[in-house]
Design a protein around this motif. Structure first.
Motif, PDB file in Angstrom:
ATOM      1  N   GLN A  80      -4.800  -8.856 -26.965  1.00 54.24           N
ATOM      2  CA  GLN A  80      -4.036  -8.301 -25.843  1.00 54.24           C
ATOM      3  C   GLN A  80      -3.636  -9.417 -24.886  1.00 54.24           C
ATOM      4  OE1 GLN A  80      -6.143  -5.329 -23.584  1.00 54.24           O
ATOM      5  NE2 GLN A  80      -4.626  -5.315 -21.946  1.00 54.24           N
ATOM      6  N   TYR A  81      -4.585 -10.309 -24.584  1.00 60.89           N
ATOM      7  CA  TYR A  81      -4.277 -11.453 -23.710  1.00 60.89           C
ATOM      8  C   TYR A  81      -3.212 -12.345 -24.344  1.00 60.89           C
ATOM      9  CZ  TYR A  81      -4.734 -16.246 -22.052  1.00 60.89           C
ATOM     10  OH  TYR A  81      -4.461 -17.511 -21.627  1.00 60.89           O
ATOM     11  N   VAL A  82      -3.388 -12.699 -25.599  1.00 61.74           N
ATOM     12  CA  VAL A  82      -2.457 -13.613 -26.271  1.00 61.74           C
ATOM     13  C   VAL A  82      -1.061 -13.005 -26.367  1.00 61.74           C
ATOM     14  CG1 VAL A  82      -1.963 -14.769 -28.471  1.00 61.74           C
ATOM     15  CG2 VAL A  82      -4.256 -14.821 -27.544  1.00 61.74           C
ATOM     16  N   SER A  83      -0.970 -11.704 -26.550  1.00 61.79           N
ATOM     17  CA  SER A  83       0.353 -11.083 -26.633  1.00 61.79           C
ATOM     18  C   SER A  83       1.092 -11.193 -25.298  1.00 61.79           C
ATOM     19  CB  SER A  83       0.248  -9.623 -27.059  1.00 61.79           C
ATOM     20  OG  SER A  83      -0.335  -8.833 -26.045  1.00 61.79           O
ATOM     21  N   GLY A  84       0.352 -11.309 -24.197  1.00 60.85           N
ATOM     22  CA  GLY A  84       0.973 -11.479 -22.885  1.00 60.85           C
ATOM     23  C   GLY A  84       1.469 -12.883 -22.622  1.00 60.85           C
ATOM     24  N   VAL A  85       0.996 -13.844 -23.387  1.00 63.88           N
ATOM     25  CA  VAL A  85       1.432 -15.242 -23.233  1.00 63.88           C
ATOM     26  C   VAL A  85       2.016 -15.754 -24.548  1.00 63.88           C
ATOM     27  CG1 VAL A  85      -0.153 -15.861 -21.381  1.00 63.88           C
ATOM     28  CG2 VAL A  85      -0.877 -16.148 -23.747  1.00 63.88           C
ATOM     29  N   SER A  86       2.737 -14.888 -25.247  1.00 64.47           N
ATOM     30  CA  SER A  86       3.212 -15.241 -26.581  1.00 64.47           C
ATOM     31  C   SER A  86       4.003 -16.540 -26.594  1.00 64.47           C
ATOM     32  CB  SER A  86       4.045 -14.108 -27.178  1.00 64.47           C
ATOM     33  OG  SER A  86       5.153 -13.822 -26.345  1.00 64.47           O
ATOM     34  N   ASP A  87       4.726 -16.851 -25.507  1.00 58.97           N
ATOM     35  CA  ASP A  87       5.448 -18.124 -25.443  1.00 58.97           C
ATOM     36  C   ASP A  87       4.493 -19.296 -25.309  1.00 58.97           C
ATOM     37  OD1 ASP A  87       7.818 -16.786 -25.648  1.00 58.97           O
ATOM     38  OD2 ASP A  87       8.308 -16.904 -23.523  1.00 58.97           O
ATOM     39  N   GLY A  88       3.258 -19.017 -24.923  1.00 60.58           N
ATOM     40  CA  GLY A  88       2.295 -20.083 -24.718  1.00 60.58           C
ATOM     41  C   GLY A  88       1.334 -20.290 -25.870  1.00 60.58           C
ATOM     42  N   VAL A  89       1.506 -19.555 -26.962  1.00 56.64           N
ATOM     43  CA  VAL A  89       0.669 -19.760 -28.140  1.00 56.64           C
ATOM     44  C   VAL A  89       1.345 -20.831 -28.984  1.00 56.64           C
ATOM     45  CG1 VAL A  89      -0.372 -18.714 -30.172  1.00 56.64           C
ATOM     46  CG2 VAL A  89      -0.177 -17.400 -28.057  1.00 56.64           C
ATOM     47  N   LEU A  90       0.628 -21.926 -29.185  1.00 58.11           N
ATOM     48  CA  LEU A  90       1.226 -23.099 -29.818  1.00 58.11           C
ATOM     49  C   LEU A  90       0.829 -23.234 -31.277  1.00 58.11           C
ATOM     50  CD1 LEU A  90       0.339 -25.650 -27.006  1.00 58.11           C
ATOM     51  CD2 LEU A  90       2.458 -24.372 -27.257  1.00 58.11           C
ATOM     52  N   ALA A  91       1.775 -23.624 -32.088  1.00 59.03           N
ATOM     53  CA  ALA A  91       1.488 -24.034 -33.448  1.00 59.03           C
ATOM     54  C   ALA A  91       1.024 -25.489 -33.399  1.00 59.03           C
ATOM     55  CB  ALA A  91       2.744 -23.906 -34.312  1.00 59.03           C
ATOM     56  N   SER A  92       0.399 -25.939 -34.454  1.00 60.35           N
ATOM     57  CA  SER A  92      -0.085 -27.323 -34.495  1.00 60.35           C
ATOM     58  C   SER A  92       1.044 -28.327 -34.268  1.00 60.35           C
ATOM     59  CB  SER A  92      -0.777 -27.621 -35.823  1.00 60.35           C
ATOM     60  OG  SER A  92      -1.953 -26.867 -35.930  1.00 60.35           O
ATOM     61  N   ASP A  93       2.236 -28.033 -34.810  1.00 61.61           N
ATOM     62  CA  ASP A  93       3.384 -28.926 -34.607  1.00 61.61           C
ATOM     63  C   ASP A  93       3.782 -28.996 -33.136  1.00 61.61           C
ATOM     64  OD1 ASP A  93       3.459 -29.407 -37.308  1.00 61.61           O
ATOM     65  OD2 ASP A  93       5.148 -28.061 -37.697  1.00 61.61           O
ATOM     66  N   ASP A  94       3.722 -27.833 -32.442  1.00 56.43           N
ATOM     67  CA  ASP A  94       4.036 -27.810 -31.017  1.00 56.43           C
ATOM     68  C   ASP A  94       3.058 -28.679 -30.236  1.00 56.43           C
ATOM     69  OD1 ASP A  94       6.138 -25.992 -31.356  1.00 56.43           O
ATOM     70  OD2 ASP A  94       4.801 -24.270 -31.104  1.00 56.43           O
ATOM     71  N   LEU A  95       1.799 -28.527 -30.556  1.00 60.01           N
ATOM     72  CA  LEU A  95       0.769 -29.304 -29.870  1.00 60.01           C
ATOM     73  C   LEU A  95       0.964 -30.793 -30.118  1.00 60.01           C
ATOM     74  CD1 LEU A  95      -1.809 -29.220 -28.158  1.00 60.01           C
ATOM     75  CD2 LEU A  95      -3.091 -29.102 -30.289  1.00 60.01           C
ATOM     76  N   GLN A  96       1.299 -31.153 -31.319  1.00 56.33           N
ATOM     77  CA  GLN A  96       1.529 -32.558 -31.635  1.00 56.33           C
ATOM     78  C   GLN A  96       2.685 -33.116 -30.821  1.00 56.33           C
ATOM     79  OE1 GLN A  96       1.989 -33.434 -35.772  1.00 56.33           O
ATOM     80  NE2 GLN A  96       2.587 -35.545 -35.399  1.00 56.33           N
ATOM     81  N   ARG A  97       3.761 -32.332 -30.651  1.00 58.72           N
ATOM     82  CA  ARG A  97       4.904 -32.807 -29.863  1.00 58.72           C
ATOM     83  C   ARG A  97       4.535 -33.012 -28.400  1.00 58.72           C
ATOM     84  NH1 ARG A  97       9.715 -28.968 -30.924  1.00 58.72           N
ATOM     85  NH2 ARG A  97       8.007 -27.538 -31.183  1.00 58.72           N
ATOM     86  N   ILE A  98       3.659 -32.165 -27.866  1.00 58.73           N
ATOM     87  CA  ILE A  98       3.224 -32.333 -26.484  1.00 58.73           C
ATOM     88  C   ILE A  98       2.424 -33.614 -26.337  1.00 58.73           C
ATOM     89  CG2 ILE A  98       1.654 -31.455 -24.706  1.00 58.73           C
ATOM     90  CD1 ILE A  98       2.453 -28.646 -25.532  1.00 58.73           C
ATOM     91  N   LEU A  99       1.538 -33.859 -27.276  1.00 61.57           N
ATOM     92  CA  LEU A  99       0.651 -35.013 -27.183  1.00 61.57           C
ATOM     93  C   LEU A  99       1.311 -36.310 -27.618  1.00 61.57           C
ATOM     94  CD1 LEU A  99      -2.599 -33.356 -28.557  1.00 61.57           C
ATOM     95  CD2 LEU A  99      -1.927 -33.695 -26.169  1.00 61.57           C
ATOM     96  N   ASP A 100       2.417 -36.233 -28.294  1.00 60.09           N
ATOM     97  CA  ASP A 100       3.099 -37.413 -28.819  1.00 60.09           C
ATOM     98  C   ASP A 100       4.120 -37.946 -27.824  1.00 60.09           C
ATOM     99  OD1 ASP A 100       3.890 -39.426 -30.528  1.00 60.09           O
ATOM    100  OD2 ASP A 100       5.146 -38.125 -31.753  1.00 60.09           O
ATOM    101  N   VAL A 101       3.693 -38.201 -26.603  1.00 63.73           N
ATOM    102  CA  VAL A 101       4.624 -38.648 -25.575  1.00 63.73           C
ATOM    103  C   VAL A 101       5.113 -40.066 -25.815  1.00 63.73           C
ATOM    104  CG1 VAL A 101       3.809 -37.071 -23.816  1.00 63.73           C
ATOM    105  CG2 VAL A 101       2.704 -39.289 -24.061  1.00 63.73           C
ATOM    106  N   GLY A 102       4.323 -40.874 -26.497  1.00 63.21           N
ATOM    107  CA  GLY A 102       4.742 -42.249 -26.735  1.00 63.21           C
ATOM    108  C   GLY A 102       5.186 -42.505 -28.154  1.00 63.21           C
ATOM    109  N   GLY A 103       5.273 -41.444 -28.957  1.00 60.71           N
ATOM    110  CA  GLY A 103       5.707 -41.596 -30.341  1.00 60.71           C
ATOM    111  C   GLY A 103       4.650 -42.193 -31.238  1.00 60.71           C
TER     112      GLY A 103
END
Length: 110
Positions: A80-103
């Protein structure tokens, strides 16, 4: 997921965080405001009420509005909580892009 400058600033400034959850054997990376990662917000609100920081009406309103009414985050109401933040549930690729600020991030299976 589209990562705009505001999102990255919110992460950098500590307004939002990324939290790792495991629910029923499924892994979730959730991007949300830090205060939403409290497992038991009712305890916090009761403390505010007991100290007179909020009125009983404010307590009731806060309990209804906090995280869509999910005060105590459990495995029973996690989806129920996760469905309320569906835009904020990250796939592993999404997380990698956030953390890959310096390439320099390397790809790994998560």
């Amino acid at each position: 997921m589209n990562f705009d400058q505001k999102l990255l600033e919110d992460l950098r400034d500590g307004e939002k965080s990324i939290c790792f959850f495991v629910n029923e054997g499924v892994c979730y990376w959730v991007l949300d405001y830090k205060y939403n990662f409290s497992l038991d917000a009712e305890k916090n609100y009761l403390g505010y009420l007991d100290k007179g920081y909020i009125t009983p009406e404010q307590y009731a309103q806060s309990c209804e509005q906090f995280r869509g009414g999910v005060l105590k985050l459990t495995s029973d109401n996690f989806l129920q909580y996760v469905s309320g933040v569906s835009d904020g549930v990250l796939a592993s690729d999404d997380l990698q892009r956030i953390l890959d600020v310096g390439g320099v991030a390397t790809q790994r299976n998560c």
